[in-house]
Scaffold this motif. Structure first.
Motif, PDB file in Angstrom:
ATOM      1  N   UNK A 192       0.828  -1.204   0.000  1.00 20.37           N
ATOM      2  CA  UNK A 192       0.000   0.000   0.000  1.00 20.37           C
ATOM      3  C   UNK A 192       0.866   1.260   0.000  1.00 20.37           C
ATOM      4  N   UNK A 193       1.922   1.268   0.790  1.00 20.53           N
ATOM      5  CA  UNK A 193       2.797   2.442   0.835  1.00 20.53           C
ATOM      6  C   UNK A 193       3.437   2.684  -0.526  1.00 20.53           C
ATOM      7  N   UNK A 194       3.951   1.616  -1.142  1.00 15.49           N
ATOM      8  CA  UNK A 194       4.575   1.762  -2.465  1.00 15.49           C
ATOM      9  C   UNK A 194       3.551   2.258  -3.482  1.00 15.49           C
ATOM     10  N   UNK A 195       2.327   1.737  -3.382  1.00 13.25           N
ATOM     11  CA  UNK A 195       1.278   2.167  -4.302  1.00 13.25           C
ATOM     12  C   UNK A 195       0.922   3.632  -4.109  1.00 13.25           C
ATOM     13  N   UNK A 196       0.898   4.076  -2.867  1.00 12.88           N
ATOM     14  CA  UNK A 196       0.596   5.484  -2.588  1.00 12.88           C
ATOM     15  C   UNK A 196       1.702   6.394  -3.115  1.00 12.88           C
ATOM     16  N   UNK A 197       2.949   6.005  -2.933  1.00 11.94           N
ATOM     17  CA  UNK A 197       4.047   6.828  -3.433  1.00 11.94           C
ATOM     18  C   UNK A 197       4.008   6.915  -4.956  1.00 11.94           C
ATOM     19  N   UNK A 198       3.666   5.816  -5.600  1.00 11.55           N
ATOM     20  CA  UNK A 198       3.510   5.831  -7.055  1.00 11.55           C
ATOM     21  C   UNK A 198       2.352   6.742  -7.464  1.00 11.55           C
ATOM     22  N   UNK A 199       1.263   6.689  -6.696  1.00 10.06           N
ATOM     23  CA  UNK A 199       0.113   7.545  -6.977  1.00 10.06           C
ATOM     24  C   UNK A 199       0.491   9.018  -6.844  1.00 10.06           C
ATOM     25  N   UNK A 200       1.237   9.360  -5.807  1.00 10.78           N
ATOM     26  CA  UNK A 200       1.646  10.755  -5.628  1.00 10.78           C
ATOM     27  C   UNK A 200       2.483  11.224  -6.809  1.00 10.78           C
ATOM     28  N   UNK A 201       3.417  10.389  -7.247  1.00 16.79           N
ATOM     29  CA  UNK A 201       4.258  10.775  -8.389  1.00 16.79           C
ATOM     30  C   UNK A 201       3.414  10.993  -9.638  1.00 16.79           C
ATOM     31  N   UNK A 202       2.484  10.068  -9.880  1.00 15.30           N
ATOM     32  CA  UNK A 202       1.636  10.180 -11.071  1.00 15.30           C
ATOM     33  C   UNK A 202       0.719  11.380 -10.985  1.00 15.30           C
ATOM     34  N   UNK A 203       0.158  11.618  -9.800  1.00 15.42           N
ATOM     35  CA  UNK A 203      -0.769  12.737  -9.626  1.00 15.42           C
ATOM     36  C   UNK A 203      -0.066  14.063  -9.891  1.00 15.42           C
ATOM     37  N   UNK A 204       1.124  14.232  -9.317  1.00 18.37           N
ATOM     38  CA  UNK A 204       1.841  15.486  -9.489  1.00 18.37           C
ATOM     39  C   UNK A 204       2.209  15.697 -10.953  1.00 18.37           C
ATOM     40  N   UNK A 205       2.739  14.655 -11.586  1.00 18.21           N
ATOM     41  CA  UNK A 205       3.138  14.786 -12.986  1.00 18.21           C
ATOM     42  C   UNK A 205       1.935  15.110 -13.878  1.00 18.21           C
ATOM     43  N   UNK A 206       0.798  14.494 -13.584  1.00 18.69           N
ATOM     44  CA  UNK A 206      -0.392  14.686 -14.411  1.00 18.69           C
ATOM     45  C   UNK A 206      -1.067  16.029 -14.161  1.00 18.69           C
ATOM     46  N   UNK A 207      -1.057  16.497 -12.927  1.00 21.09           N
ATOM     47  CA  UNK A 207      -1.849  17.670 -12.567  1.00 21.09           C
ATOM     48  C   UNK A 207      -1.087  18.991 -12.623  1.00 21.09           C
ATOM     49  N   UNK A 208       0.217  18.959 -12.814  1.00 22.12           N
ATOM     50  CA  UNK A 208       0.999  20.197 -12.759  1.00 22.12           C
ATOM     51  C   UNK A 208       0.461  21.263 -13.713  1.00 22.12           C
ATOM     52  N   UNK A 209       0.276  20.921 -14.975  1.00 20.20           N
ATOM     53  CA  UNK A 209      -0.192  21.919 -15.939  1.00 20.20           C
ATOM     54  C   UNK A 209      -1.597  22.403 -15.602  1.00 20.20           C
ATOM     55  N   UNK A 210      -2.483  21.471 -15.213  1.00 16.99           N
ATOM     56  CA  UNK A 210      -3.863  21.853 -14.903  1.00 16.99           C
ATOM     57  C   UNK A 210      -3.909  22.788 -13.700  1.00 16.99           C
ATOM     58  N   UNK A 211      -3.099  22.511 -12.687  1.00 14.58           N
ATOM     59  CA  UNK A 211      -3.080  23.362 -11.506  1.00 14.58           C
ATOM     60  C   UNK A 211      -2.565  24.755 -11.859  1.00 14.58           C
ATOM     61  N   UNK A 212      -1.534  24.802 -12.652  1.00 13.32           N
ATOM     62  CA  UNK A 212      -0.993  26.105 -13.070  1.00 13.32           C
ATOM     63  C   UNK A 212      -2.025  26.866 -13.906  1.00 13.32           C
ATOM     64  N   UNK A 213      -2.678  26.160 -14.819  1.00 16.28           N
ATOM     65  CA  UNK A 213      -3.676  26.812 -15.676  1.00 16.28           C
ATOM     66  C   UNK A 213      -4.867  27.322 -14.872  1.00 16.28           C
ATOM     67  N   UNK A 214      -5.186  26.652 -13.741  1.00 21.21           N
ATOM     68  CA  UNK A 214      -6.294  27.105 -12.885  1.00 21.21           C
ATOM     69  C   UNK A 214      -5.823  28.114 -11.841  1.00 21.21           C
ATOM     70  N   UNK A 215      -4.568  28.556 -11.976  1.00 23.73           N
ATOM     71  CA  UNK A 215      -4.013  29.602 -11.103  1.00 23.73           C
ATOM     72  C   UNK A 215      -3.935  29.148  -9.653  1.00 23.73           C
ATOM     73  N   UNK A 216      -3.646  27.853  -9.433  1.00 23.39           N
ATOM     74  CA  UNK A 216      -3.552  27.281  -8.085  1.00 23.39           C
ATOM     75  C   UNK A 216      -2.092  27.279  -7.633  1.00 23.39           C
ATOM     76  N   UNK A 217      -1.831  27.878  -6.497  1.00 22.25           N
ATOM     77  CA  UNK A 217      -0.491  27.880  -5.905  1.00 22.25           C
ATOM     78  C   UNK A 217      -0.367  26.647  -5.010  1.00 22.25           C
ATOM     79  N   UNK A 218       0.628  25.815  -5.258  1.00 24.44           N
ATOM     80  CA  UNK A 218       0.786  24.559  -4.513  1.00 24.44           C
ATOM     81  C   UNK A 218       2.018  24.618  -3.620  1.00 24.44           C
ATOM     82  N   UNK A 219       1.836  24.170  -2.394  1.00 25.62           N
ATOM     83  CA  UNK A 219       2.940  24.006  -1.448  1.00 25.62           C
ATOM     84  C   UNK A 219       2.825  22.623  -0.811  1.00 25.62           C
ATOM     85  N   UNK A 220       3.942  22.095  -0.361  1.00 23.87           N
ATOM     86  CA  UNK A 220       3.961  20.841   0.379  1.00 23.87           C
ATOM     87  C   UNK A 220       4.476  21.111   1.784  1.00 23.87           C
ATOM     88  N   UNK A 221       3.888  20.436   2.772  1.00 25.72           N
ATOM     89  CA  UNK A 221       4.397  20.483   4.131  1.00 25.72           C
ATOM     90  C   UNK A 221       4.658  19.054   4.589  1.00 25.72           C
TER      91      UNK A 221
END
Length: 241
Positions: free
Chosen positions: A74-103
């Motif tokens: 499950x942990x490995x699957x979640x880390x893979x999901x995070x990588x895929x989500x970030x790679x896929x959503x970067x352009x969409x988030x920028x286009x929607x004017x969303x500022x992203x931070x990680x804590x």
């Protein structure tokens, strides 16, 4: 839909403990990771709803310091999901004017994920719309401990007088030092606990514990909870006259 004029009685900052992905999948006879993928899709809908309901800051609890106790699969699957989500959503988030931070503490995260996180923060750093903060390998106690270490080093190095340490001082060392404290914290899935999330920052937050499992949590339910916030009597320890 265009952003609505801000309702000053509503919450400026909403934090969400996105719980129930695994149970949602199990209820459907599917593996837990199926639920996590469904939950990731739900994040987009809630982020898009923020301007419509007047929420400027959204913080989501993606992975806690305690989640490493889950199975390796499950942990490995979640880390893979995070990588895929970030790679896929970067352009969409920028286009929607969303500022992203990680804590959170990045030490245990793999180099590829850290690079993607850095890239997403850099790609969106000039965005002026919704502020989305993703808590990844985050724990409230861990955050306070790390902040205290940084504060102690400044005292040791003569940059801070011990007498100057107050309740206003420590927040400057927290991961969230550039963010306002959350006004409203929502937890899905029917659990009524805060699970080590934003312990310092949520001292005066309002809480909503809802039975909905996160993959079923809609923008409409989010808007309803945000709307009900304005009906609460917030006195911060004082008495209204």
């Amino acid at each position: 839909m265009a952003a609505q004029p801000r309702d000053e009685t509503g919450p400026r900052h909403v934090a969400i403990i996105m719980d129930g992905n695994g149970r949602w999948a199990t209820n459907r006879g599917r593996p837990r990771l199926f639920g996590h993928h469904a939950g990731a899709r739900r994040v987009r809908e809630v982020v898009e709803a923020c301007p419509e309901v007047g929420v400027d800051y959204l913080t989501i609890f993606a992975f806690s310091t305690e989640n490493w106790k889950r199975t390796q699969v499950e942990v490995a699957g979640l880390m893979s999901l995070f990588r895929r989500y970030i790679a896929k959503e970067t352009r969409a988030l920028r286009d929607r004017n969303v500022r992203v931070r990680f804590i959170g503490d990045r030490v245990r995260l793999d180099a590829k994920l850290i690079q993607l996180m850095d890239d997403l923060e850099r790609e969106t750093e000039t965005c002026t719309g919704t502020n989305l903060t993703i808590a990844l390998n985050y724990g409230g106690r861990d955050e306070v401990a790390r902040a205290t270490k940084r504060l102690a080093r400044d005292v040791r190095d003569g940059k801070l007088d011990p007498e100057e340490v107050t309740v206003e001082t420590l927040p400057r060392y927290l991961d969230t030092h550039v963010l306002p404290d959350p006004d409203l914290v929502i937890r899905t899935s029917g659990e009524a606990r805060i699970s080590n999330f934003l312990l310092w920052q949520s001292a005066y937050a309002e809480y909503e514990f809802v039975d909905t499992l996160w993959p079923d949590f809609t923008a409409e339910e989010f808007a309803s909870l945000v709307g009900s916030y304005g009906k609460r009597d917030r006195r911060f320890g004082g008495v209204k006259t």
